[in-house]
Design a protein around this motif. Sequence first.
Motif, mmCIF file in Angstrom:
data_model
loop_
_atom_site.group_PDB
_atom_site.id
_atom_site.type_symbol
_atom_site.label_atom_id
_atom_site.label_comp_id
_atom_site.label_asym_id
_atom_site.label_seq_id
_atom_site.Cartn_x
_atom_site.Cartn_y
_atom_site.Cartn_z
ATOM 1 N N LEU A 38 -53.752 4.074 0.882
ATOM 2 C CA LEU A 38 -54.233 4.498 -0.301
ATOM 3 C C LEU A 38 -53.634 3.893 -1.499
ATOM 4 O O LEU A 38 -54.294 3.479 -2.469
ATOM 5 N N LEU A 39 -52.279 3.666 -1.768
ATOM 6 C CA LEU A 39 -51.531 3.330 -2.880
ATOM 7 C C LEU A 39 -51.869 1.826 -2.893
ATOM 8 O O LEU A 39 -51.933 1.086 -3.814
ATOM 9 N N THR A 40 -51.591 1.157 -1.347
ATOM 10 C CA THR A 40 -51.954 -0.305 -1.644
ATOM 11 C C THR A 40 -53.299 -0.795 -2.313
ATOM 12 O O THR A 40 -53.385 -1.654 -3.072
ATOM 13 N N ALA A 41 -54.470 0.062 -1.933
ATOM 14 C CA ALA A 41 -55.540 -0.324 -2.608
ATOM 15 C C ALA A 41 -55.711 0.114 -3.888
ATOM 16 O O ALA A 41 -56.482 -0.366 -4.809
ATOM 17 N N CYS A 42 -54.910 1.287 -4.405
ATOM 18 C CA CYS A 42 -54.829 1.539 -5.889
ATOM 19 C C CYS A 42 -54.160 0.474 -6.795
ATOM 20 O O CYS A 42 -54.809 -0.099 -7.729
ATOM 21 N N PHE A 43 -52.999 -0.052 -6.165
ATOM 22 C CA PHE A 43 -52.320 -1.383 -6.772
ATOM 23 C C PHE A 43 -53.389 -2.310 -6.815
ATOM 24 O O PHE A 43 -53.649 -3.132 -8.058
ATOM 25 N N ALA A 44 -53.994 -2.678 -5.533
ATOM 26 C CA ALA A 44 -54.822 -4.040 -5.576
ATOM 27 C C ALA A 44 -56.096 -3.757 -6.505
ATOM 28 O O ALA A 44 -56.458 -4.736 -7.235
ATOM 29 N N THR A 45 -56.873 -2.720 -6.457
ATOM 30 C CA THR A 45 -57.914 -2.625 -7.269
ATOM 31 C C THR A 45 -57.627 -2.522 -8.883
ATOM 32 O O THR A 45 -58.108 -3.150 -9.801
ATOM 33 N N GLY A 46 -56.274 -1.979 -9.101
ATOM 34 C CA GLY A 46 -55.740 -1.969 -10.588
ATOM 35 C C GLY A 46 -55.543 -3.234 -11.074
ATOM 36 O O GLY A 46 -55.828 -3.796 -12.024
ATOM 37 N N HIS A 47 -54.863 -3.918 -10.128
ATOM 38 C CA HIS A 47 -54.665 -5.345 -10.403
ATOM 39 C C HIS A 47 -55.640 -6.233 -10.924
ATOM 40 O O HIS A 47 -56.050 -7.002 -11.850
ATOM 41 N N ALA B 66 -61.188 1.142 -11.474
ATOM 42 C CA ALA B 66 -60.051 0.910 -10.471
ATOM 43 C C ALA B 66 -59.650 2.249 -9.840
ATOM 44 O O ALA B 66 -59.573 3.177 -10.429
ATOM 45 N N GLY B 67 -58.770 2.186 -8.548
ATOM 46 C CA GLY B 67 -57.941 3.132 -7.817
ATOM 47 C C GLY B 67 -58.789 3.963 -7.239
ATOM 48 O O GLY B 67 -60.011 3.856 -6.825
ATOM 49 N N GLU B 68 -58.545 5.284 -7.159
ATOM 50 C CA GLU B 68 -59.211 6.181 -6.330
ATOM 51 C C GLU B 68 -60.630 6.748 -6.776
ATOM 52 O O GLU B 68 -61.238 7.524 -5.954
ATOM 53 N N MET B 69 -60.851 6.358 -8.094
ATOM 54 C CA MET B 69 -62.145 6.896 -8.726
ATOM 55 C C MET B 69 -63.289 6.118 -7.904
ATOM 56 O O MET B 69 -64.532 6.325 -8.333
ATOM 57 N N LEU B 70 -62.751 4.823 -7.280
ATOM 58 C CA LEU B 70 -63.666 3.996 -6.600
ATOM 59 C C LEU B 70 -64.081 4.529 -5.185
ATOM 60 O O LEU B 70 -63.316 5.352 -4.962
ATOM 61 N N ASP B 71 -65.380 4.157 -4.738
ATOM 62 C CA ASP B 71 -66.026 4.737 -3.388
ATOM 63 C C ASP B 71 -65.565 4.176 -2.111
ATOM 64 O O ASP B 71 -65.921 3.120 -1.650
ATOM 65 N N TRP B 72 -64.140 4.316 -1.782
ATOM 66 C CA TRP B 72 -63.683 4.090 -0.619
ATOM 67 C C TRP B 72 -62.483 4.896 -0.331
ATOM 68 O O TRP B 72 -62.345 6.020 -0.930
ATOM 69 N N GLU B 73 -62.325 5.108 1.048
ATOM 70 C CA GLU B 73 -61.250 5.969 1.498
ATOM 71 C C GLU B 73 -60.362 5.107 2.804
ATOM 72 O O GLU B 73 -60.805 4.284 3.219
ATOM 73 N N ALA B 74 -59.272 5.758 2.951
ATOM 74 C CA ALA B 74 -58.367 5.297 4.289
ATOM 75 C C ALA B 74 -57.530 6.288 4.429
ATOM 76 O O ALA B 74 -57.323 7.485 3.646
ATOM 77 N N PRO B 75 -56.999 6.201 5.649
ATOM 78 C CA PRO B 75 -56.213 7.412 6.305
ATOM 79 C C PRO B 75 -54.734 7.285 5.218
ATOM 80 O O PRO B 75 -54.742 6.223 4.529
ATOM 81 N N THR B 76 -53.965 8.288 5.618
ATOM 82 C CA THR B 76 -52.530 8.066 5.081
ATOM 83 C C THR B 76 -52.040 6.993 5.715
ATOM 84 O O THR B 76 -52.317 6.636 6.857
ATOM 85 N N GLY B 77 -50.673 6.454 5.130
ATOM 86 C CA GLY B 77 -50.321 5.303 5.871
ATOM 87 C C GLY B 77 -49.790 4.186 5.143
ATOM 88 O O GLY B 77 -49.434 3.262 5.341
#
Length: 411
Positions: free
Chosen positions: A384-393, A370-381
């Motif tokens: 980043l945190l939203t996807a980290c929370f969602a993948t963690g969940h 989960a989190g930033e260790m997965l292969d995705w990217e997004a701009p600031t805004g």
Amino acid sequence: MNIVIIGGGPAGLMAAEAACAAGAQVALYDAMASVGRKFLLAGKGGLNLTHSEPSEKFLSRYGTRRAQIAPLLASIGPDKLRSWARGLGIDTFVGSSGRVFPTDLKAAPLLRAWLRRIRKAGVHFHVRHRWIGWDEQGALSFATPQGIHSVQAEAVVLALGGGSWPKLGSDASWVPLLAGRGIHIVPLQPANCGFDVGWSEHFRTKFAGHPVKSVAIIVRNAAGAESWHPGEFVITETGVEGGVIYSVSASLREEILTKGAATLRLDLAPDRDGPRLTHDLSRPRGKRTMATHLQRQAHIEGVKAGLLREVVSKEDFTDPVRLAAAIKSLPLRLIAPRPLEEAISTAGGVPFEALDVRLMVSSLPGVFCAGEMLDWEAPTGGYLLTACFATGHAAGAGAAAWLRERARRET
Ligand SMILES: Cc1cc2nc3c(=O)[nH]c(=O)nc-3n(C[C@H](O)[C@H](O)[C@H](O)COP(=O)(O)OP(=O)(O)OC[C@H]3O[C@@H](n4cnc5c(N)ncnc54)[C@H](O)[C@@H]3O)c2cc1C
């Protein structure tokens, strides 16, 4: 059900909370002396938790990974995140740009309340435990100040972060550990990063650290289509960094990778059109210096004038038509992205193709990521945190669901 979470950033903490809520016994391990260090750093910039823009636009921020991220946001997306924060006693507000922040613009109160709630739910924390792989019995191995410690887990969620700001804990030391188990890791690269230009000594000493405000950058994508991005950035010792640069950093990085360099164009006078500038700059200069003329007729001075002098030839600088054209479209050649360590976030990592829908590594049953260790990217805004929370969940709840199904099959 016993689930181990490794990594106490936003993704790991959310995984721990979700696994615990699903009835698992959860232990969380982190290499550092305390958890959530990068999250706290994000708080220094106001902690942009998520974004309030319409869902379609929000999802488009995940680019080629939109299809994988979109279903995960169903369980904890932008709206639910705001009520989740409210549940921790943290109210949020929507800033003028649509970004969502806690009202006190701080990460520490939110993290404190969250850790209190997670601990109360029964999650055990083990800090100064650096995961170093699996031992011969298949147990998780941790390097601790007391020596090597082995932990048996029915399922593990790896939420180890990317490779930026390694001193805060996420140093990408997991890459060889997973690659060694046959998982293809997409090479980690800087995302939301600055770029090197290679300024002249004169420009660097005079303008490093100066913000360039009220500009727009014009970028051309691989298909030749141009896009215009208003904003601001900062001149650094070696090049450029900051908001508007980060917003297009992914395409610039890719262009440098394929072509060896990327050229962006700066509009130094976004609120004036080209013909008007040409007209104004063509007015007689009299005995005034070119710098004064430029300032009076085009309101260009300081670092903007410095940029023109850095890039434009002497001949063009004194020709009103060519100078106006340069003000509206000044080419800036970027030669390299700044190193991963300095970036806001990381691109690359464990590809979704190696995972099932619950984010379990298909070739390693019981291992979730989960989190930033997965292969995705997004701009600031806040993306980043939203996807980290969602993948963690998803990984935490997924690990618990997987164990439950396995137990059902075995009885
Ligand atoms: C300056 C800055 C400002 C930012 N601001 C924002 C913002 O405002 N909004 C936003 O959306 N995003 C922001 N981000 C990005 C955001 O902070 C990250 O995307 C997010 O923290 C990643 O979460 P994560 O849980 O995946 O990883 P991390 O937060 O990096 O956590 C990973 C954890 O894993 C632990 N770990 C790593 N390896 C091991 C190991 N081998 N063994 C045990 N533990 C290990 C680390 O110690 C760490 O605690 C910012 C980033 C930076 C650098």
